[in-house]
Design a protein around this motif. Structure first.
Motif, PDB file in Angstrom:
ATOM      1  N   ASP A 152      49.318  56.847   8.602  1.00  0.00           N
ATOM      2  CA  ASP A 152      49.464  55.448   8.196  1.00  0.00           C
ATOM      3  C   ASP A 152      48.176  54.644   8.365  1.00  0.00           C
ATOM      4  O   ASP A 152      48.166  53.418   8.214  1.00  0.00           O
ATOM      5  N   SER A 153      47.059  55.310   8.655  1.00  0.00           N
ATOM      6  CA  SER A 153      45.784  54.621   8.854  1.00  0.00           C
ATOM      7  C   SER A 153      45.262  54.052   7.536  1.00  0.00           C
ATOM      8  O   SER A 153      45.446  54.634   6.470  1.00  0.00           O
ATOM      9  N   THR A 154      44.587  52.910   7.638  1.00  0.00           N
ATOM     10  CA  THR A 154      43.965  52.294   6.462  1.00  0.00           C
ATOM     11  C   THR A 154      42.492  52.694   6.322  1.00  0.00           C
ATOM     12  O   THR A 154      41.813  52.253   5.387  1.00  0.00           O
ATOM     13  N   VAL A 155      41.991  53.511   7.251  1.00  0.00           N
ATOM     14  CA  VAL A 155      40.607  53.972   7.198  1.00  0.00           C
ATOM     15  C   VAL A 155      40.409  54.834   5.958  1.00  0.00           C
ATOM     16  O   VAL A 155      41.201  55.739   5.674  1.00  0.00           O
ATOM     17  N   LYS A 156      39.324  54.525   5.222  1.00  0.00           N
ATOM     18  CA  LYS A 156      39.028  55.284   4.004  1.00  0.00           C
ATOM     19  C   LYS A 156      37.779  56.154   4.147  1.00  0.00           C
ATOM     20  O   LYS A 156      37.679  57.198   3.518  1.00  0.00           O
ATOM     21  N   ASP A 157      36.814  55.719   4.958  1.00  0.00           N
ATOM     22  CA  ASP A 157      35.628  56.543   5.196  1.00  0.00           C
ATOM     23  C   ASP A 157      34.961  56.105   6.491  1.00  0.00           C
ATOM     24  O   ASP A 157      35.408  55.156   7.146  1.00  0.00           O
ATOM     25  N   ILE A 158      33.882  56.764   6.847  1.00  0.00           N
ATOM     26  CA  ILE A 158      33.228  56.539   8.135  1.00  0.00           C
ATOM     27  C   ILE A 158      32.699  55.109   8.273  1.00  0.00           C
ATOM     28  O   ILE A 158      32.582  54.588   9.382  1.00  0.00           O
ATOM     29  N   SER A 159      32.412  54.430   7.163  1.00  0.00           N
ATOM     30  CA  SER A 159      31.900  53.057   7.233  1.00  0.00           C
ATOM     31  C   SER A 159      32.940  52.091   7.792  1.00  0.00           C
ATOM     32  O   SER A 159      32.589  51.006   8.265  1.00  0.00           O
ATOM     33  N   LYS A 180      33.603  51.877  16.535  1.00  0.00           N
ATOM     34  CA  LYS A 180      34.876  52.394  17.051  1.00  0.00           C
ATOM     35  C   LYS A 180      34.739  53.857  17.472  1.00  0.00           C
ATOM     36  O   LYS A 180      33.872  54.577  16.992  1.00  0.00           O
ATOM     37  N   GLU A 181      35.620  54.287  18.372  1.00  0.00           N
ATOM     38  CA  GLU A 181      35.535  55.629  18.916  1.00  0.00           C
ATOM     39  C   GLU A 181      36.107  56.667  17.956  1.00  0.00           C
ATOM     40  O   GLU A 181      37.223  56.536  17.447  1.00  0.00           O
ATOM     41  N   VAL A 182      35.301  57.693  17.719  1.00  0.00           N
ATOM     42  CA  VAL A 182      35.698  58.822  16.882  1.00  0.00           C
ATOM     43  C   VAL A 182      35.386  60.088  17.677  1.00  0.00           C
ATOM     44  O   VAL A 182      34.269  60.260  18.169  1.00  0.00           O
ATOM     45  N   VAL A 198      34.133  67.680  19.276  1.00  0.00           N
ATOM     46  CA  VAL A 198      34.011  68.513  20.466  1.00  0.00           C
ATOM     47  C   VAL A 198      32.604  68.445  21.041  1.00  0.00           C
ATOM     48  O   VAL A 198      31.615  68.349  20.305  1.00  0.00           O
ATOM     49  N   THR A 199      32.527  68.518  22.351  1.00  0.00           N
ATOM     50  CA  THR A 199      31.246  68.531  23.044  1.00  0.00           C
ATOM     51  C   THR A 199      30.451  69.764  22.623  1.00  0.00           C
ATOM     52  O   THR A 199      30.999  70.855  22.510  1.00  0.00           O
ATOM     53  N   GLY A 200      29.162  69.576  22.360  1.00  0.00           N
ATOM     54  CA  GLY A 200      28.311  70.689  21.972  1.00  0.00           C
ATOM     55  C   GLY A 200      28.237  70.918  20.486  1.00  0.00           C
ATOM     56  O   GLY A 200      27.537  71.822  20.030  1.00  0.00           O
ATOM     57  N   SER A 201      28.946  70.114  19.692  1.00  0.00           N
ATOM     58  CA  SER A 201      28.919  70.268  18.239  1.00  0.00           C
ATOM     59  C   SER A 201      27.914  69.294  17.635  1.00  0.00           C
ATOM     60  O   SER A 201      27.534  68.293  18.249  1.00  0.00           O
ATOM     61  N   THR A 202      27.499  69.580  16.396  1.00  0.00           N
ATOM     62  CA  THR A 202      26.599  68.670  15.693  1.00  0.00           C
ATOM     63  C   THR A 202      27.339  67.438  15.184  1.00  0.00           C
ATOM     64  O   THR A 202      26.712  66.439  14.816  1.00  0.00           O
ATOM     65  N   SER A 203      28.663  67.490  15.188  1.00  0.00           N
ATOM     66  CA  SER A 203      29.465  66.392  14.637  1.00  0.00           C
ATOM     67  C   SER A 203      29.262  65.085  15.401  1.00  0.00           C
ATOM     68  O   SER A 203      29.261  64.006  14.803  1.00  0.00           O
ATOM     69  N   ILE A 204      29.121  65.168  16.726  1.00  0.00           N
ATOM     70  CA  ILE A 204      28.950  63.964  17.546  1.00  0.00           C
ATOM     71  C   ILE A 204      27.715  63.189  17.089  1.00  0.00           C
ATOM     72  O   ILE A 204      27.747  61.958  16.936  1.00  0.00           O
ATOM     73  N   ASP A 205      26.617  63.888  16.868  1.00  0.00           N
ATOM     74  CA  ASP A 205      25.380  63.224  16.423  1.00  0.00           C
ATOM     75  C   ASP A 205      25.580  62.522  15.088  1.00  0.00           C
ATOM     76  O   ASP A 205      25.120  61.384  14.891  1.00  0.00           O
ATOM     77  N   LYS A 206      26.278  63.181  14.158  1.00  0.00           N
ATOM     78  CA  LYS A 206      26.512  62.596  12.842  1.00  0.00           C
ATOM     79  C   LYS A 206      27.387  61.343  12.940  1.00  0.00           C
ATOM     80  O   LYS A 206      27.177  60.359  12.230  1.00  0.00           O
ATOM     81  N   ILE A 207      28.374  61.379  13.824  1.00  0.00           N
ATOM     82  CA  ILE A 207      29.253  60.218  14.044  1.00  0.00           C
ATOM     83  C   ILE A 207      28.417  59.023  14.506  1.00  0.00           C
ATOM     84  O   ILE A 207      28.539  57.913  13.987  1.00  0.00           O
ATOM     85  N   ASN A 208      27.555  59.266  15.487  1.00  0.00           N
ATOM     86  CA  ASN A 208      26.719  58.185  16.021  1.00  0.00           C
ATOM     87  C   ASN A 208      25.735  57.665  14.980  1.00  0.00           C
ATOM     88  O   ASN A 208      25.470  56.457  14.907  1.00  0.00           O
ATOM     89  N   GLU A 209      25.199  58.579  14.175  1.00  0.00           N
ATOM     90  CA  GLU A 209      24.256  58.171  13.124  1.00  0.00           C
ATOM     91  C   GLU A 209      24.901  57.214  12.121  1.00  0.00           C
ATOM     92  O   GLU A 209      24.229  56.355  11.542  1.00  0.00           O
ATOM     93  N   LYS A 210      26.210  57.357  11.932  1.00  0.00           N
ATOM     94  CA  LYS A 210      26.934  56.522  10.965  1.00  0.00           C
ATOM     95  C   LYS A 210      27.440  55.220  11.579  1.00  0.00           C
ATOM     96  O   LYS A 210      28.125  54.435  10.922  1.00  0.00           O
ATOM     97  N   GLY A 211      27.120  54.971  12.855  1.00  0.00           N
ATOM     98  CA  GLY A 211      27.474  53.702  13.482  1.00  0.00           C
ATOM     99  C   GLY A 211      28.767  53.684  14.260  1.00  0.00           C
ATOM    100  O   GLY A 211      29.127  52.661  14.859  1.00  0.00           O
ATOM    101  N   ALA A 212      29.496  54.798  14.279  1.00  0.00           N
ATOM    102  CA  ALA A 212      30.694  54.886  15.117  1.00  0.00           C
ATOM    103  C   ALA A 212      30.283  55.394  16.498  1.00  0.00           C
ATOM    104  O   ALA A 212      29.117  55.742  16.720  1.00  0.00           O
ATOM    105  N   LYS A 213      31.214  55.445  17.428  1.00  0.00           N
ATOM    106  CA  LYS A 213      30.923  55.907  18.785  1.00  0.00           C
ATOM    107  C   LYS A 213      31.523  57.294  18.974  1.00  0.00           C
ATOM    108  O   LYS A 213      32.737  57.452  19.067  1.00  0.00           O
ATOM    109  N   GLY A 214      30.662  58.308  19.030  1.00  0.00           N
ATOM    110  CA  GLY A 214      31.136  59.676  19.192  1.00  0.00           C
ATOM    111  C   GLY A 214      31.623  59.933  20.611  1.00  0.00           C
ATOM    112  O   GLY A 214      30.941  59.621  21.576  1.00  0.00           O
ATOM    113  N   VAL A 215      32.823  60.493  20.714  1.00  0.00           N
ATOM    114  CA  VAL A 215      33.420  60.837  22.005  1.00  0.00           C
ATOM    115  C   VAL A 215      33.697  62.340  21.996  1.00  0.00           C
ATOM    116  O   VAL A 215      34.374  62.849  21.096  1.00  0.00           O
ATOM    117  N   GLY A 216      33.169  63.059  22.978  1.00  0.00           N
ATOM    118  CA  GLY A 216      33.326  64.506  23.005  1.00  0.00           C
ATOM    119  C   GLY A 216      34.452  64.985  23.895  1.00  0.00           C
ATOM    120  O   GLY A 216      34.650  64.454  24.991  1.00  0.00           O
TER     121      GLY A 216
END
Length: 289
Positions: free
Chosen positions: A151-158, A163-165, A168-186
């Motif tokens: 039921d989320s209204t989120v459409k993309d990372i923007s 906000k916290e997204v 997993v710790t040790g993945s490249t995904s956390i860096d990409k999340i932070n680069e897009k302005g969200a707060k990466g949580v591992g």
């Protein structure tokens, strides 16, 4: 490879019908070892062939890629099936593979310590990782997307700036999340991250679209994948730098699987039920001398 089109199509299907049913994550069928001459190999590859057994690190918590239920004898999924193809080309039956649960944070340490011979665990190829371990492939190219409540209204990372997204710790995904302005949580595992999305602790989860598709299908009606891919992840096979001859073996084995349809069949059997269409085989990297 038309990664964006493939994964975006799956995201649409997920929004409407959870992209099918991931089930246990794959066929789990045994694969017989091929009739090979171990003398054709060198170094560690020859040693493994002669021993008739191999130790492979895979994920245990990724439906469709690497998943092991409490009642299963072995993991199943696309990563697992590709690992069985490699084992077969060493003359090793898949029943003689020792499967070791491997999380994102211990893939390099396991290879460096010799705890596993190979790692096939949604392992993105990066220059940084190649400084520590060997990586051959890729055998799959995907892109990072978002997993959100149905039921989320989120459409993309923007939509998630500040906000916290989770990932997993040790993945490249956390860096990409932070680069897009969200707060990466591992978190230590993907399943833990999924639960945080389900209970509302975090707004979304982000990693490769193929991984998210499996979790959305496993939680049909509760979760969906949204957004176009905002990264390109080239998934490969990890091996120890002490055994550089592994690269040629892995690359040759993958090329044969691409050419004879074995790779496509593995993809269809494992990720197909999640609604991900079988893509063209990716271009393999040349082995470094």
């Amino acid at each position: 490879m038309k990664t964006k089109a493939v994964l975006a199509a799956c995201g649409l299907a997920l929004s409407m019908a959870a992209c099918g049913n991931a089930g246990g994550g794959g066929t789990g069928k045994d694969l017989a070892g091929k009739d090979v001459s171990c003398g054709d190999f060198t170094g560690r590859v020859a040693e493994i062939c002669k021993a008739g057994k191999v130790t492979i690190g895979v994920k245990f918590d990724q439906p469709g890629l690497g998943f092991k239920s409490a009642t299963a004898d072995e993991p199943a999924g696309f990563d697992v099936e590709v690992a069985k193809i490699l084992a077969a080309d060493l003359g090793i039956d898949s029943k003689d593979v020792k499967w070791v649960e491997t999380i994102s944070d211990n893939r390099e340490p396991f290879l460096e310590a010799g705890k596993v011979d190979l790692v096939l665990a949604s392992y993105s190829i990066t220059p940084e990782r190649r400084k520590v371990v060997g990586q051959a492939g890729p055998y799959m190219v995907t892109g990072q997307q978002l997993l959100v409540p149905a039921d989320s209204t989120v459409k993309d990372i923007s939509d998630l700036k500040g906000k916290e997204v989770c990932s997993v710790t040790g993945s490249t995904s956390i860096d990409k999340i932070n680069e897009k302005g969200a707060k990466g949580v591992g978190f230590e595992s993907y399943s833990e991250c999924v639960q945080k999305v389900l209970d509302g602790t975090v707004e979304a989860m982000s990693t490769d679209g193929t991984i998210l598709a499996g979790f959305a299908a496993q939680n049909e009606g509760q979760l969906k994948v949204v957004g176009d891919p905002f990264s390109e992840e080239r998934i490969g096979v990890g091996y120890s730098k002490k055994a550089p001859e592994m690269c040629t073996f892995i690359t040759d084995s993958l090329k044969k699987a691409f050419d004879d349809g074995t790779w496509a069949k593995a993809f269809e059997d494992t990720l197909g039920p999640s609604g991900v269409k079988t893509p063209d085989a990716p271009m393999l990297d040349a082995c470094q001398s």
